[in-house]
Each structure stands twice: as structure tokens, then as C-alpha cells.
Scaffold this motif. Structure first.
Motif, mmCIF file in Angstrom:
data_model
loop_
_atom_site.group_PDB
_atom_site.id
_atom_site.type_symbol
_atom_site.label_atom_id
_atom_site.label_comp_id
_atom_site.label_asym_id
_atom_site.label_seq_id
_atom_site.Cartn_x
_atom_site.Cartn_y
_atom_site.Cartn_z
ATOM 1 N N ASP A 432 0.052 11.201 1.402
ATOM 2 C CA ASP A 432 1.054 12.180 1.850
ATOM 3 C C ASP A 432 0.396 13.495 2.263
ATOM 4 N N GLY A 433 -0.847 13.719 1.828
ATOM 5 C CA GLY A 433 -1.584 14.899 2.292
ATOM 6 C C GLY A 433 -2.154 14.668 3.680
ATOM 7 N N GLY A 434 -2.931 13.620 3.839
ATOM 8 C CA GLY A 434 -3.606 13.345 5.111
ATOM 9 C C GLY A 434 -2.638 13.060 6.253
ATOM 10 N N PHE A 435 -1.539 12.364 5.966
ATOM 11 C CA PHE A 435 -0.576 12.052 7.025
ATOM 12 C C PHE A 435 -0.051 13.340 7.657
ATOM 13 N N TYR A 462 -2.608 16.127 -3.634
ATOM 14 C CA TYR A 462 -3.933 15.791 -3.119
ATOM 15 C C TYR A 462 -4.603 14.985 -4.226
ATOM 16 N N GLY A 463 -4.189 13.701 -4.277
ATOM 17 C CA GLY A 463 -4.452 12.866 -5.436
ATOM 18 C C GLY A 463 -5.922 12.712 -5.772
ATOM 19 N N MET A 464 -6.736 12.553 -4.745
ATOM 20 C CA MET A 464 -8.138 12.294 -5.019
ATOM 21 C C MET A 464 -8.792 13.484 -5.726
ATOM 22 N N ASP A 527 1.432 4.700 -8.105
ATOM 23 C CA ASP A 527 1.106 5.077 -9.492
ATOM 24 C C ASP A 527 -0.413 5.185 -9.611
ATOM 25 N N TYR A 528 -0.887 6.411 -9.660
ATOM 26 C CA TYR A 528 -2.324 6.622 -9.681
ATOM 27 C C TYR A 528 -2.922 6.655 -11.092
ATOM 28 N N SER A 529 -2.135 6.246 -12.103
ATOM 29 C CA SER A 529 -2.736 6.246 -13.445
ATOM 30 C C SER A 529 -3.863 5.203 -13.520
#
Ligand SMILES: Cc1ncc(C[n+]2csc(CCOP(=O)(O)OP(=O)(O)O)c2C)c(N)n1
Ligand SMILES: [Mg+2]
Length: 551
Positions: A432-435, A462-464, A527-529
Motif C-alpha cells: 500500500d506504500g509503493g502502489f 511501510y511494513g518492511m 498478516d505480517y506477523s
């Protein structure tokens, strides 16, 4: 003919069919010449996207893509794309305007020294100072951009030179060039090394993905039957051969694929380019590395091959296979590790948890995309998951950028892939950041009437970087944001939009988006857990048990 007409006819001479970009008033003579030419001017909504598209044209075809911008602000917007093509070794020619150089009617208005700006970002940057030099300069630009190691070239065409009548000089015709093949002595030496190896392993790096190499490389792997792994950008370099695939080195150490890498006594590294994050670290006690490449290996702290085979890679590999085929009883010494490595990677890929896990998303994307479908990634946390978990069967079907690793290239690169491959399914996968960094190009995709699906992974962050922040022990701070409603957002562009509501819904939603045709945004929460559970905790434990298992 004026300068603009000369440059456009030189571009036609190079076989250019499309030019991507945004003109300014300094390019108007070029635009007029394009109107009368066979070349299509494809407007984009930001010059950065035009450069990403042109670079991807070069990446997928081996022929330089062309982008166009005005002076100053327009040209500056090409810089990230220039760096993307330079680090990613993608042939591209950028043409920018400039104020007149013979007189200065507007003083310094909008004037930036773009040639100097582009110099460290390109293989060559030149200002054109007379129409007479254009044919040779354009030929030279394409030669330099396309020859190994490929990359971007910049030509600045000032408006008065574009307008100035010049002699009717004919373009310089291109001719086929055959590169030198590795010499016999080097082939014999490389063959001896491989024949003597106990546990050989092939590594396919970024240059292994050059489009013209696909067939010869695939044949080499099939003939020698040595198992292979790949770097992120070497992913999908080989068509078929999946039975020998050991994994992708998305991380530099500790991952399951490193069980094989750590046990190999010889790594035949084909086309590794050290712009990529290291696929493994060479050290004093590590395996012997044989570098096979178009150019000698660059020497790094973590990569210093002890042997090299330099020359046109495809034909050189054919000659190497002639020396090895049926003579390698130990070729598959490491293949026994394969099932275990791949089973670990596939672990929990079918969990029904919602929001879905990255593993589930990668798994279901693979189901919805046919073998020859093309997946183009933006940059974010999911890139590691796609690199590790997504299986490719056809060359150049997973495009990712592990060189500049810039956000914002996912959608433009998918637009280019869709333009070049109207009959194949093309999917952009973006965070959702890069898009949101180049989502305005939805309009371009709709205008071009492309068939294209964009999967947007929503974690409202910015998940990463958030993950890195957590693994480095920092408090969770400053990485979250709000998203638009992506379904409504897609509709505002005249595209279609859908939302994934259950884990079971991923594959069917993608399938129906492809089936519907046109441009379609599919959004799903993620889900980035799993980032911590697998990529930190599990791999740390693997490193311990894996190390214990090394004889
Ligand atoms: C142009 C650019 N800016 C910043 C970065 C640093 N960066 C790498 S990944 C990332 C977060 C990406 O967020 P998103 O696209 O939402 O993907 P996610 O990791 O959340 O899945 C950032 C900020 C970058 N690589 N490129
Ligand atoms: Mg995100």
C-alpha cells in the motif's frame, strides 16, 4: 530535416515503436516529428513511471526502451528511473529537452545541468550540439545502452538544435554483433573444476535473466543435471528444470536454501551481479566459486570468485556442457536436500487465517497465474516472500528489483509487461506504500486499454521498515498511515476493483479479475506477523540445527 526530424528518424532506424514520457515546450519539435513518424508517443502521468516502463522494455526485450522528458523538472523526474536501469542493467535511452544553446532568450529559467546530473546515473550522457551529429550519436547511444553490461544512456536535445535545419544525413544502420565466446583453455579449465567437484551447485544471478540467454541456459541446466538455486533477480531465468530447483536466496544466510549452499564445494555462479543483496557470503573456508559471465566478476568483500569463464554466456555454456554431459556422476550430490528445503518453504502456505499470511498470498497468486503469466513486484516486505516462495517455470515471469530496490516501479513495470505481452496474464503486486507512489499510472493503463491486475497488499504501513525496526529492537513508531478505499480508487480511474474478504477468496478473486479483462485492482489485507515468526525466529533456529548438521 530539422534536428527533431533527424532524431526521430534515427529512432525509427533503431526499431523503436513507442516512446514513454511527458513533453515540455522544449520538446515540441520532437513531438511534431513523432506525429509524422511510425513511433507511438505514450504519455505517462509522471516521468519516473515513463523511465520505469522504458527500462522494463529493455529488460524484457534486450532492446533499449526510450523515454522523453522536458528540461529541468521533467528531466530530474527521470533520475530514479535512470538509477533503476543502471543498477538493474536494463538498456534504456532517455531524451530530454533543454533551452536553446545558441542564444539565451530566457536567461536561466528552468535550466539545470542535466548532463552532469545524469553522468553518474548512466553509461553515457551527452548534449547534442548540431543536427549533423545526431545519426551517429543515436546509434552510439543504442550500442552503449544495449551492450553488456546494459544500462541507461542520456541524450539532451536543446530546443534550438531540435528546430535547426540540418543536412539530410541518413541514420547509421545497426548490424548484428556476435560476442566472443569463452576461449578453449578457459572452457577446459572450468570443465576440470566441475568434473572434480564433489558437491557442485549452480547459482543463477541477475545476468542469467537476459532475454536472449533463456534457451541456452535452460539447455545447459538440463544437460548437466546439476541442481541450481538463484538470486532474487536470477529467479525465473530457466524454463523447465524445476526438478533441479533448490530454492531462492532471498536472504544472505540462514535460510533453508543455505543448507545446500553451505554444503557445496563448488558454486558455478552464472551471471551474478553484485548490485544484488548477497545471496550468500563468501569467506575464507567457503566453497570454490566459478564465475560465468559476459564480463569478469567484480571483486567484493563478500564475493571473490577463484575461477572465471568469460564470454558470450549462452554459446560458452553450450561448449561447457559438451565437455560435461554424462560425465558427472556426482552432479546430484546435493539434490537430496531439495525436498526438505522446499517443504520448509511451503510450510503453512494453505492456512485459512484472515487476514491472509504472505505464504498463503504467494501460494494463491501462483494458482491464479498461468505458467507463462508475468508477476511484477514493487518493493516491500512481500518481495522476500515472493522471492522465497513463488515458483517460476518460464524465464522472466517474475520481475523484481533487487538492485535499486526502489518503491514505485511495480505498476509501471507491469504496464510495460502487459504492453509487450497482450496475450499473457500480467499481475503487479504492490504494497500500500509503493502502489501509492505511482498509482496515477492507473490512468495510463486504462487509456492503453491494457489487461492488467494489480494486487495491493494492505498493512497500512511501510511494513518492511516497520519489521526491520522491530527486529532491530526499536519501539514501533512512525511507520503507519491511512489508505484510500482501493476499490473506489480503482473505479475513479474507470478501472474495476475488488476486495479479498477471506483467505479462500484470494485465488477466485484474482481469477475473476483476470477473466473480466481490463485494469483491475484487487486489495487484500495481509498478516505480517509471519515476518517475525518465520524470517527471524524460525530461521534463527534453522541456522543452529543446520549448522549442527554440517559434516
Ligand atoms: C523510493 C523508496 N523509498 C523508500 C524506500 C525504503 N523502503 C523499502 S521497503 C519500504 C516500505 C514499503 O511499504 P509498502 O509498499 O507498503 O510494502 P510493505 O513492506 O508494507 O509490504 C520502504 C519505505 C525504498 N526502497 N524506495
Ligand atoms: Mg504496506
Amino acid at each position: 530535416m530539422n534536428g527533431a526530424e533527424v532524431i526521430v528518424s534515427a529512432l525509427e532506424n533503431e526499431g523503436v515503436e513507442q516512446i514513454f514520457g511527458i513533453p515540455g515546450e522544449e520538446n515540441l519539435d520532437v513531438v511534431e516529428a513523432l506525429r509524422k513518424s511510425s513511433i507511438e508517443l505514450v504519455l505517462t502521468r509522471h516521468e519516473q513511471a515513463a523511465a520505469f516502463m522504458a527500462a522494463t522494455h529493455g529488460r524484457l526485450t534486450g532492446r533499449a526502451g526510450v523515454c522523453l522528458a522536458t528540461l529541468g523538472p521533467g528531466a530530474l523526474n527521470l533520475t530514479t528511473g535512470a538509477a533503476y536501469a543502471l543498477l538493474g542493467a536494463m538498456p534504456m535511452v532517455m531524451i530530454t529537452g533543454q533551452k536553446g544553446i545558441l542564444s539565451r532568450k530566457q536567461a536561466r529559467f528552468q535550466v539545470v545541468d542535466i548532463v552532469s546530473t545524469m553522468t553518474p546515473l548512466t553509461k553515457m550522457a551527452r548534449q547534442i550540439v548540431s543536427p549533423a551529429t545526431i545519426p551517429s550519436l543515436v546509434r552510439e547511444a543504442f550500442r552503449v545502452a544495449q551492450q553488456e553490461r546494459p544500462g541507461p544512456v542520456h541524450l539532451e536535445l536543446p530546443e534550438d538544435i531540435a528546430h535547426e535545419p540540418g543536412p539530410d544525413t541518413a541514420p547509421v544502420p545497426p548490424h548484428p554483433i556476435d560476442l566472443p565466446i569463452a576461449p578453449r583453455a578457459a572452457l577446459d579449465r572450468a570443465a576440470q573444476l566441475i568434473l572434480g567437484a564433489e558437491r557442485p551447485l549452480i547459482m543463477l544471478g541477475a545476468a542469467a535473466s537476459r532475454p536472449r540467454l533463456a534457451e541456452a541456459l535452460s539447455a545447459f541446466v538440463q544437460r548437466v543435471q546439476i541442481p541450481f538455486f538463484n538470486t532474487q533477480m536470477g529467479k525465473g531465468a530457466v524454463t523447465g528444470g524445476s526438478g533441479l530447483y533448490m530454492g531462492t536466496a532471498a536472504l544472505s544466510e540462514r535460510d533453508y536454501v543455505h543448507r545446500a549452499i553451505d554444503r557445496a564445494d563448488l558454486i558455478i555462479s552464472i551471471g551474478h551481479d553484485t548490485v544484488e543483496k548477497p545471496p550468500f557470503f563468501m569467506g575464507p573456508d567457503g566453497p570454490t566459486v566459478l564465475h560465468v559471465g559476459y564480463l569478469p566478476a567484480t571483486v567484493e568483500e563478500v564475493f571473490f570468485p577463484q575461477a572465471e569463464l568469460i564470454g558470450d554466456v549462452g554459446p560458452s555454456l553450450t561448449l561447457l556442457a559438451d565437455r560435461l554431459e554424462h560425465k558427472l556422476p556426482r552432479a546430484q550430490a546435493l539434490l537430496g536436500l531439495r525436498d526438505d528445503i522446499l517443504a520448509h518453504i511451503a510450510d503453512r502456505a494453505e492456512e485459512s487465517r484472515y487476514p491472509p499470511t504472505p505464504q498463503r498470498i504467494v501460494h494463491d497468486v501462483r494458482e491464479a497465474v498461468p505458467e507463462d503469466g508475468i508477476v511484477c513486484l514493487d518493493n516491500g516486505m512481500y518481495k522476500i516472500w515472493f522471492a522465497r516462495n513463488y515458483r517460476t517455470h518460464v524465464a522472466n515471469t517474475l520481475l523484481l528489483d533487487n538492485a535499486l530496490a526502489t518503491m514505485g516501479a511495480g505498476l509501471p513495470s507491469a504496464i510495460m509487461a502487459a504492453c509487450l505481452n497482450p496475450g499473457r496474464r500480467v499481475l503487479a503486486v504492490c504494497g500500500d506504500g509503493g502502489f501509492m507512489m505511482n498509482s496515477q499510472e492507473m490512468e495510463t493503463a486504462v487509456r492503453l486499454k491494457l489487461n492488467l491486475v494489480v494486487l495491493v497488499l494492505q498493512d497500512n504501513a511501510y511494513g518492511m521498515i516497520r519489521w526491520k525496526q522491530a527486529t532491530d529492537g526499536f519501539p514501533d513508531f512512525g511507520m503507519t498511515f491511512g489508505d484510500p478505499d482501493f476499490v473506489v480508487y480503482a473505479q475513479a480511474y474507470g478501472a474495476k476493483g475488488s476486495r479479498v474478504e477471506t483467505a479462500e477468496g484470494i485465488a477466485p478473486t484474482l481469477q475473476s479479475a483476470f477473466a473480466a479483462g481490463g485494469v483491475h485492482v484487487v486489495s487484500t489485507p495481509i498478516d505480517y506477523s509471519e515476518n517475525k515468526r518465520v524470517l527471524v525466529d524460525e530461521l534463527r533456529a534453522n541456522a543452529l540445527t543446520g549448522a549442527a548438521g554440517v559434516a
